[in-house]
Design a protein around this motif. Structure first.
Motif, PDB file in Angstrom:
ATOM      1  N   VAL A 137       0.872  -1.170   0.000  1.00 25.95           N
ATOM      2  CA  VAL A 137       0.000   0.000   0.000  1.00 25.95           C
ATOM      3  C   VAL A 137       0.910   1.221   0.000  1.00 25.95           C
ATOM      4  CG1 VAL A 137      -1.795   1.277   1.205  1.00 25.95           C
ATOM      5  CG2 VAL A 137      -1.821  -1.227   1.210  1.00 25.95           C
ATOM      6  N   TYR A 138       0.793   2.030  -1.029  1.00 23.80           N
ATOM      7  CA  TYR A 138       1.735   3.116  -1.293  1.00 23.80           C
ATOM      8  C   TYR A 138       0.944   4.414  -1.393  1.00 23.80           C
ATOM      9  CZ  TYR A 138       5.374   5.654  -3.982  1.00 23.80           C
ATOM     10  OH  TYR A 138       6.300   6.562  -4.435  1.00 23.80           O
ATOM     11  N   ALA A 139       1.196   5.337  -0.459  1.00 20.73           N
ATOM     12  CA  ALA A 139       0.413   6.563  -0.363  1.00 20.73           C
ATOM     13  C   ALA A 139       1.244   7.782  -0.755  1.00 20.73           C
ATOM     14  CB  ALA A 139      -0.129   6.742   1.057  1.00 20.73           C
ATOM     15  N   GLY A 140       0.596   8.718  -1.414  1.00 20.21           N
ATOM     16  CA  GLY A 140       1.181  10.006  -1.756  1.00 20.21           C
ATOM     17  C   GLY A 140       0.084  11.028  -1.935  1.00 20.21           C
ATOM     18  N   ARG A 141       0.470  12.297  -1.953  1.00 17.92           N
ATOM     19  CA  ARG A 141      -0.559  13.340  -2.014  1.00 17.92           C
ATOM     20  C   ARG A 141      -1.417  13.248  -3.279  1.00 17.92           C
ATOM     21  NH1 ARG A 141       3.826  16.342  -1.042  1.00 17.92           N
ATOM     22  NH2 ARG A 141       3.569  17.465  -3.020  1.00 17.92           N
ATOM     23  N   SER A 142      -0.791  13.065  -4.414  1.00 18.75           N
ATOM     24  CA  SER A 142      -1.501  13.023  -5.692  1.00 18.75           C
ATOM     25  C   SER A 142      -0.691  12.156  -6.642  1.00 18.75           C
ATOM     26  CB  SER A 142      -1.666  14.427  -6.264  1.00 18.75           C
ATOM     27  OG  SER A 142      -0.403  14.974  -6.617  1.00 18.75           O
ATOM     28  N   PRO A 143      -1.293  11.694  -7.746  1.00 18.51           N
ATOM     29  CA  PRO A 143      -0.540  10.848  -8.684  1.00 18.51           C
ATOM     30  C   PRO A 143       0.753  11.483  -9.172  1.00 18.51           C
ATOM     31  CG  PRO A 143      -2.876  10.728  -9.170  1.00 18.51           C
ATOM     32  CD  PRO A 143      -2.720  11.789  -8.111  1.00 18.51           C
ATOM     33  N   ALA A 144       0.793  12.795  -9.307  1.00 24.75           N
ATOM     34  CA  ALA A 144       1.983  13.464  -9.837  1.00 24.75           C
ATOM     35  C   ALA A 144       3.156  13.417  -8.864  1.00 24.75           C
ATOM     36  CB  ALA A 144       1.663  14.910 -10.178  1.00 24.75           C
ATOM     37  N   THR A 145       2.879  13.182  -7.588  1.00 21.05           N
ATOM     38  CA  THR A 145       3.947  13.213  -6.573  1.00 21.05           C
ATOM     39  C   THR A 145       4.425  11.826  -6.178  1.00 21.05           C
ATOM     40  OG1 THR A 145       2.410  13.174  -4.684  1.00 21.05           O
ATOM     41  CG2 THR A 145       2.933  15.332  -5.636  1.00 21.05           C
ATOM     42  N   ARG A 166      -4.883  12.957  -1.241  1.00 18.55           N
ATOM     43  CA  ARG A 166      -5.645  14.189  -1.452  1.00 18.55           C
ATOM     44  C   ARG A 166      -7.064  13.880  -1.911  1.00 18.55           C
ATOM     45  NH1 ARG A 166      -2.731  18.405  -5.203  1.00 18.55           N
ATOM     46  NH2 ARG A 166      -1.398  18.508  -3.340  1.00 18.55           N
ATOM     47  N   HIS A 167      -7.233  12.782  -2.610  1.00 19.01           N
ATOM     48  CA  HIS A 167      -8.552  12.426  -3.154  1.00 19.01           C
ATOM     49  C   HIS A 167      -9.232  11.313  -2.365  1.00 19.01           C
ATOM     50  CE1 HIS A 167      -7.377  14.883  -6.560  1.00 19.01           C
ATOM     51  NE2 HIS A 167      -6.315  14.125  -6.755  1.00 19.01           N
ATOM     52  N   HIS A 168      -8.444  10.399  -1.771  1.00 15.91           N
ATOM     53  CA  HIS A 168      -9.031   9.205  -1.172  1.00 15.91           C
ATOM     54  C   HIS A 168      -8.758   9.063   0.317  1.00 15.91           C
ATOM     55  CE1 HIS A 168      -9.931   7.975  -5.249  1.00 15.91           C
ATOM     56  NE2 HIS A 168      -8.655   8.078  -5.576  1.00 15.91           N
ATOM     57  N   GLY A 169      -8.040  10.013   0.913  1.00 15.84           N
ATOM     58  CA  GLY A 169      -7.743   9.916   2.328  1.00 15.84           C
ATOM     59  C   GLY A 169      -6.638   8.908   2.606  1.00 15.84           C
ATOM     60  N   ARG A 170      -6.292   8.771   3.862  1.00 14.45           N
ATOM     61  CA  ARG A 170      -5.209   7.879   4.248  1.00 14.45           C
ATOM     62  C   ARG A 170      -5.677   6.434   4.266  1.00 14.45           C
ATOM     63  NH1 ARG A 170      -2.594  11.356   9.314  1.00 14.45           N
ATOM     64  NH2 ARG A 170      -1.879  13.131   8.055  1.00 14.45           N
ATOM     65  N   PRO A 171      -4.775   5.497   4.019  1.00 15.42           N
ATOM     66  CA  PRO A 171      -5.164   4.079   4.061  1.00 15.42           C
ATOM     67  C   PRO A 171      -5.688   3.681   5.440  1.00 15.42           C
ATOM     68  CG  PRO A 171      -2.984   4.355   3.075  1.00 15.42           C
ATOM     69  CD  PRO A 171      -3.351   5.684   3.655  1.00 15.42           C
ATOM     70  N   ASP A 172      -6.634   2.740   5.442  1.00 18.03           N
ATOM     71  CA  ASP A 172      -7.217   2.228   6.683  1.00 18.03           C
ATOM     72  C   ASP A 172      -6.312   1.112   7.198  1.00 18.03           C
ATOM     73  OD1 ASP A 172      -8.684   1.047   8.701  1.00 18.03           O
ATOM     74  OD2 ASP A 172     -10.590   1.118   7.617  1.00 18.03           O
ATOM     75  N   LEU A 173      -5.426   1.459   8.124  1.00 25.18           N
ATOM     76  CA  LEU A 173      -4.467   0.472   8.605  1.00 25.18           C
ATOM     77  C   LEU A 173      -5.131  -0.620   9.438  1.00 25.18           C
ATOM     78  CD1 LEU A 173      -1.365   2.651   9.559  1.00 25.18           C
ATOM     79  CD2 LEU A 173      -2.051   1.718   7.343  1.00 25.18           C
ATOM     80  N   THR A 174      -6.194  -0.281  10.137  1.00 26.49           N
ATOM     81  CA  THR A 174      -6.903  -1.291  10.929  1.00 26.49           C
ATOM     82  C   THR A 174      -7.472  -2.374  10.030  1.00 26.49           C
ATOM     83  OG1 THR A 174      -7.445   0.347  12.621  1.00 26.49           O
ATOM     84  CG2 THR A 174      -8.745  -1.678  12.600  1.00 26.49           C
ATOM     85  N   ALA A 175      -8.044  -1.972   8.893  1.00 24.58           N
ATOM     86  CA  ALA A 175      -8.570  -2.957   7.942  1.00 24.58           C
ATOM     87  C   ALA A 175      -7.455  -3.796   7.353  1.00 24.58           C
ATOM     88  CB  ALA A 175      -9.340  -2.241   6.837  1.00 24.58           C
ATOM     89  N   LEU A 176      -6.322  -3.180   7.096  1.00 26.84           N
ATOM     90  CA  LEU A 176      -5.183  -3.931   6.567  1.00 26.84           C
ATOM     91  C   LEU A 176      -4.697  -4.955   7.591  1.00 26.84           C
ATOM     92  CD1 LEU A 176      -3.173  -1.025   4.894  1.00 26.84           C
ATOM     93  CD2 LEU A 176      -4.422  -2.848   3.725  1.00 26.84           C
ATOM     94  N   ARG A 177      -4.673  -4.568   8.848  1.00 26.17           N
ATOM     95  CA  ARG A 177      -4.235  -5.509   9.895  1.00 26.17           C
ATOM     96  C   ARG A 177      -5.174  -6.705   9.981  1.00 26.17           C
ATOM     97  NH1 ARG A 177      -3.397  -4.426  16.452  1.00 26.17           N
ATOM     98  NH2 ARG A 177      -3.214  -6.633  16.979  1.00 26.17           N
ATOM     99  N   SER A 178      -6.467  -6.450   9.895  1.00 27.67           N
ATOM    100  CA  SER A 178      -7.425  -7.544  10.050  1.00 27.67           C
ATOM    101  C   SER A 178      -7.345  -8.552   8.911  1.00 27.67           C
ATOM    102  CB  SER A 178      -8.846  -6.979  10.146  1.00 27.67           C
ATOM    103  OG  SER A 178      -9.223  -6.361   8.925  1.00 27.67           O
ATOM    104  N   ALA A 179      -6.815  -8.119   7.767  1.00 22.33           N
ATOM    105  CA  ALA A 179      -6.711  -9.017   6.612  1.00 22.33           C
ATOM    106  C   ALA A 179      -5.441  -9.856   6.618  1.00 22.33           C
ATOM    107  CB  ALA A 179      -6.778  -8.201   5.317  1.00 22.33           C
ATOM    108  N   LEU A 180      -4.520  -9.589   7.535  1.00 21.59           N
ATOM    109  CA  LEU A 180      -3.248 -10.299   7.578  1.00 21.59           C
ATOM    110  C   LEU A 180      -3.313 -11.531   8.469  1.00 21.59           C
ATOM    111  CD1 LEU A 180      -0.702  -7.362   8.021  1.00 21.59           C
ATOM    112  CD2 LEU A 180      -1.030  -8.735   5.964  1.00 21.59           C
TER     113      LEU A 180
END
Length: 305
Positions: A137-145, A166-180
């Motif tokens: 899961v790779y986060a950045g402000r916008s596709p250009a960055t 900027r468009h979708h908010g920060r990743p849901d880490l709790t949901a990611l943890r529950s899937a591991l």
């Protein structure tokens, strides 16, 4: 003295808004081997030394690849690289060091933010090649960055999720943890808020992080101590307002240094006696300490100098 390797800047290009990729080719034969998570010190022509994660292919012994984001508050490193560094320039680089190694696991989740993707790139390649389940899961402000997005999607598209915050908010880490699965390992590199969120979500024994900036901590007031240099028989006084690194340097012991914040490991010295107070962020191994920030809890430290 720190061993250096001679390279030539073979290629430099902008790969995202404010980010350039550099390929450094060895000029005197194969470069030193490295493993995912490693970084090198780069001695810049403006007399600064900076640390950058290796983000190319460890199997390529002819060249190293790094990437550098331009920091608006640059102390001179990223500013010089972005404005003045050109193809063909010779650069000395250190042997690779690795304080962020990839260890075997039955499953991996990689979390990257911005330029924090650099150590994760070769990790993802190695983990995928091992045949275990992997995801990024790779986060950045916008596709250009977001650097290396096309490369990641091309090579690992099925396991890569890129999030433009900027468009979708920060990743849901709790949901990611529950899937591991419970014994999966999580590797995280990125800005401080992402690291803090990961530390609040994932079990400490399953989480590996790499920091670009030290964590703010409070220590007891500095006290003076002596550094006994065992090989030369000299004793160096370290006053409260001076680091061990600076005291040794002023006494004629040119210990290599880079970040001066306890996050890169370039100023490692061998400790032969005394009780150190470790103030670094990478975890000094037994018998070692980082002279830029760490001090003494005993009246004397004996170092191998």
């Amino acid at each position: 003295m720190q061993q250096m390797q001679h390279t030539t800047l073979d290629h430099i290009e902008q790969i995202a808004e404010g980010v350039v990729s550099l390929v450094l080719r060895g000029t005197t034969g194969p470069l030193a081997p490295w493993e995912p998570g490693a970084h090198i010190d780069v001695a810049l022509p403006n007399w600064l030394t900076r640390q950058y994660s290796l983000c190319g292919d460890p199997a390529d012994r002819d060249a190293y690849r790094i990437a550098v984001r331009h920091d608006p508050l640059s102390r001179g490193g990223s500013e010089y690289i972005h404005r003045f560094l050109r193809r063909g320039r010779t650069l000395d680089v250190s042997l690779p060091r690795n304080h962020f190694p990839l260890v075997p696991a039955p499953e991996y989740l990689f979390l990257a933010g911005g330029i924090g993707i650099t150590p994760i790139l070769p990790m993802l390649r190695a983990a995928a090649a091992s045949g275990v389940p992997v995801s990024l899961v790779y986060a950045g402000r916008s596709p250009a960055t977001i650097p290396f997005a096309d490369e990641l999607l091309s090579l690992h598209g099925d396991v890569v999720r890129i999030v433009a915050t900027r468009h979708h908010g920060r990743p849901d880490l709790t949901a990611l943890r529950s899937a591991l699965r419970p014994d999966a390992l999580v590797y995280c590199c990125g800005p401080a808020p992402m690291l803090a969120a990961a530390e609040a979500t994932f079990p400490a024994e399953r989480l590996h992080v790499e920091r670009f900036q030290p964590v703010t901590r409070t220590y007891a007031p500095n006290t003076p101590f002596e550094a006994v240099c065992a090989r030369s028989g000299r004793t160096v006084q370290v006053p409260p307002d001076e680091s061990l690194l600076d005291a040794l340097t002023h006494a004629g012991y040119p210990v290599p240094s880079g970040c001066r914040e306890g996050v890169c490991g370039s100023c490692e010295v061998t400790l032969l006696g005394g009780e150190p107070e470790h103030r670094d962020d990478i975890g000094a191994p037994a018998g070692r300490m980082y002279a830029c920030v760490s001090r003494a809890q005993s009246p004397q430290l004996v170092v191998d100098l």
